[in-house]
Design an enzyme around this catalytic site. Structure first.
Site, PDB file in Angstrom:
ATOM      1  N   ARG A   1     -14.330  -6.867  -0.755  1.00 39.25           N
ATOM      2  CA  ARG A   1     -13.618  -6.687   0.525  1.00 39.25           C
ATOM      3  C   ARG A   1     -13.013  -5.278   0.594  1.00 39.25           C
ATOM      4  NH1 ARG A   1      -8.148  -5.167   1.997  1.00 39.25           N
ATOM      5  NH2 ARG A   1      -7.646  -6.105   3.992  1.00 39.25           N
ATOM      6  N   VAL A   2     -13.192  -4.614   1.733  1.00 33.88           N
ATOM      7  CA  VAL A   2     -12.602  -3.294   1.943  1.00 33.88           C
ATOM      8  C   VAL A   2     -11.704  -3.365   3.168  1.00 33.88           C
ATOM      9  CG1 VAL A   2     -13.090  -0.879   2.497  1.00 33.88           C
ATOM     10  CG2 VAL A   2     -14.552  -2.097   0.873  1.00 33.88           C
ATOM     11  N   GLY A   3     -10.494  -2.853   3.054  1.00 35.84           N
ATOM     12  CA  GLY A   3      -9.545  -2.883   4.168  1.00 35.84           C
ATOM     13  C   GLY A   3      -9.560  -1.613   4.985  1.00 35.84           C
ATOM     14  N   ASP A   4      -8.471  -1.367   5.687  1.00 36.47           N
ATOM     15  CA  ASP A   4      -8.375  -0.221   6.598  1.00 36.47           C
ATOM     16  C   ASP A   4      -8.137   1.101   5.869  1.00 36.47           C
ATOM     17  OD1 ASP A   4      -5.867  -1.282   5.809  1.00 36.47           O
ATOM     18  OD2 ASP A   4      -4.855  -0.216   7.427  1.00 36.47           O
TER      19      ASP A   4
ATOM     20  N   THR B   1      -0.173   0.668   7.001  1.00 42.27           N
ATOM     21  CA  THR B   1      -0.066  -0.412   6.003  1.00 42.27           C
ATOM     22  C   THR B   1       0.058  -1.754   6.720  1.00 42.27           C
ATOM     23  OG1 THR B   1       1.385  -1.408   4.333  1.00 42.27           O
ATOM     24  CG2 THR B   1       2.401   0.173   5.800  1.00 42.27           C
ATOM     25  N   GLY B   2      -0.568  -2.762   6.152  1.00 35.34           N
ATOM     26  CA  GLY B   2      -0.557  -4.088   6.771  1.00 35.34           C
ATOM     27  C   GLY B   2      -1.868  -4.769   6.450  1.00 35.34           C
TER      28      GLY B   2
ATOM     29  N   THR C   1       0.845  -1.196   0.000  1.00 38.71           N
ATOM     30  CA  THR C   1       0.000   0.000   0.000  1.00 38.71           C
ATOM     31  C   THR C   1       0.878   1.242   0.000  1.00 38.71           C
ATOM     32  OG1 THR C   1      -1.810  -1.096   1.115  1.00 38.71           O
ATOM     33  CG2 THR C   1      -1.578   1.234   1.577  1.00 38.71           C
TER      34      THR C   1
ATOM     35  N   GLY D   1      -5.303  -5.193   6.589  1.00 40.04           N
ATOM     36  CA  GLY D   1      -6.200  -4.159   7.068  1.00 40.04           C
ATOM     37  C   GLY D   1      -7.167  -4.577   8.157  1.00 40.04           C
TER      38      GLY D   1
HETATM   39  N1  ASP Z   1      -3.811  -2.201   4.444  1.00 38.08           N
HETATM   40  C1  ASP Z   1      -4.101  -2.658   3.120  1.00 38.08           C
HETATM   41  C2  ASP Z   1      -5.399  -3.418   3.135  1.00 38.08           C
HETATM   42  O1  ASP Z   1      -5.624  -4.197   4.037  1.00 38.08           O
HETATM   43  C3  ASP Z   1      -3.055  -3.552   2.541  1.00 38.08           C
HETATM   44  C4  ASP Z   1      -1.621  -3.147   2.765  1.00 38.08           C
HETATM   45  O2  ASP Z   1      -1.325  -2.233   3.508  1.00 38.08           O
HETATM   46  O3  ASP Z   1      -0.733  -3.760   2.159  1.00 38.08           O
HETATM   47  O4  ASP Z   1      -6.173  -3.272   2.217  1.00 38.08           O
END
Ligand code: ASP
Length: 293
Positions: A182-185, A205-206, A154, A208
């Site tokens: 799907r929706v992340g953070d 980032t990570g 990200t 989510g």
């Molecule tokens: N945080 C992002 C998500 O979960 C992915 C990422 O940071 O690599 O969509």
């Protein structure tokens, strides 16, 4: 004149075996991203404009999991998420699950500028953004990251401008092979993106889901405002909380004094920094000191 500061990230992950060619390309993209933001900040522009310009460069680079380089979902489509937030008014805008926009970060800004809403999703978000001048791109525009074995990356930026205002922006293609919808953070204000002039601006980032459950970006702010923690302490505690849930990742943050932090629990996080004396630094691996140029 007050000082300015900008940090960008290109995602956290396990970077142990990154090919030299990718390392060079990523450092160059991070530098260009910082330069774009620094150019705005050094001439008195706003932190919001700076983080949008910085993230746009990373989206366009095709090197990270955002914009042109967005990962595919389980059905083979790109569904991108992005958010922006400004710390004086706490105005924010976000889009989720958009498929054909070149720059989701610009669409997120359009939501903040032209609607009373915070988050628009899917076709509705695309139609709205196109009506307000966002650029549509065909499926052939997108390309996978240079090396498919490199994990999700990200992108994000945080900045402080000379007027003392903070801003944050984050953009992603989401996790690889995520289910459709799907929706992340990233586009969730408080989870992956947050800015408040009483404390800090944060982009995460990570995976989510962990950052959503820990409300990570907002929790850095809350620890500073009510817990009287420094930015470094608050960021450390917030990532520890993600780790207690089983998650890993990283974040970048800047406070109103211009203190900055980049922190990750993975072996690396692509990152760049620009300082008011015109210097630009990059770093990739967790314990790597900033490298100039
Ligand atoms: N945080 C992002 C998500 O979960 C992915 C990422 O940071 O690599 O969509």
């Amino acid at each position: 004149m007050k000082s300015w500061h900008i940090l960008v990230h290109g995602g956290a992950g396990e970077l142990r075996a990154i090919p030299a060619e990718r390392e060079r390309a990523c450092r160059t993209a991070l530098r260009h991203s910082v330069e774009a933001g620094a150019q705005i900040l050094s001439t008195g522009g706003s932190s919001l404009d700076a983080v949008i310009a910085a993230v746009k460069i990373l989206e366009d680079s095709g090197l990270f999991n955002a914009g042109r380089g967005s990962a595919r979902n389980a059905e083979g489509h790109r569904e991108m998420d992005a958010a922006v937030m400004e710390g004086a008014s706490r105005r924010a805008g976000a889009v989720a699950a958009v498929r054909s926009l070149r720059n989701p970060v610009i669409a997120a800004h359009l939501v903040a500028q032209h609607t009373p809403h915070v988050l628009l999703v899917s076709e509705g978000a695309e139609t709205f953004a196109l009506q307000h001048g966002a650029e549509r791109v065909p499926p052939s525009y997108f390309r996978p990251p240079l090396d498919d074995s490199i994990p999700d990356d990200t992108v994000g930026a945080v900045a402080l401008d000379i007027h003392g205002c903070l801003a944050a922006a984050t953009s992603t293609g989401g996790t690889t092979r995520k289910p459709a919808g799907r929706v992340g953070d990233t586009p969730l204000i408080g989870a992956g993106t947050y800015a408040d002039n009483r404390s800090c601006a944060v982009s995460t980032t990570g995976i989510g889901e962990y950052f959503i459950r820990a409300v990570t970006a907002y929790s850095v702010h809350a620890r500073m405002l009510w817990g009287r923690r420094t930015l470094a302490e608050a960021a450390q505690e917030a990532l520890e909380e993600v780790a207690t849930l089983g998650g890993a990742g990283g974040l970048i943050g800047i406070d109103t004094m211009g203190n900055s932090i980049t922190l990750c629990t993975t072996s690396g996080m692509y990152r760049g920094m620009g300082t008011p004396d015109g210097r630009i630094f990059t770093a990739l691996f967790r314990d790597e000191p900033w490298k100039e140029g």
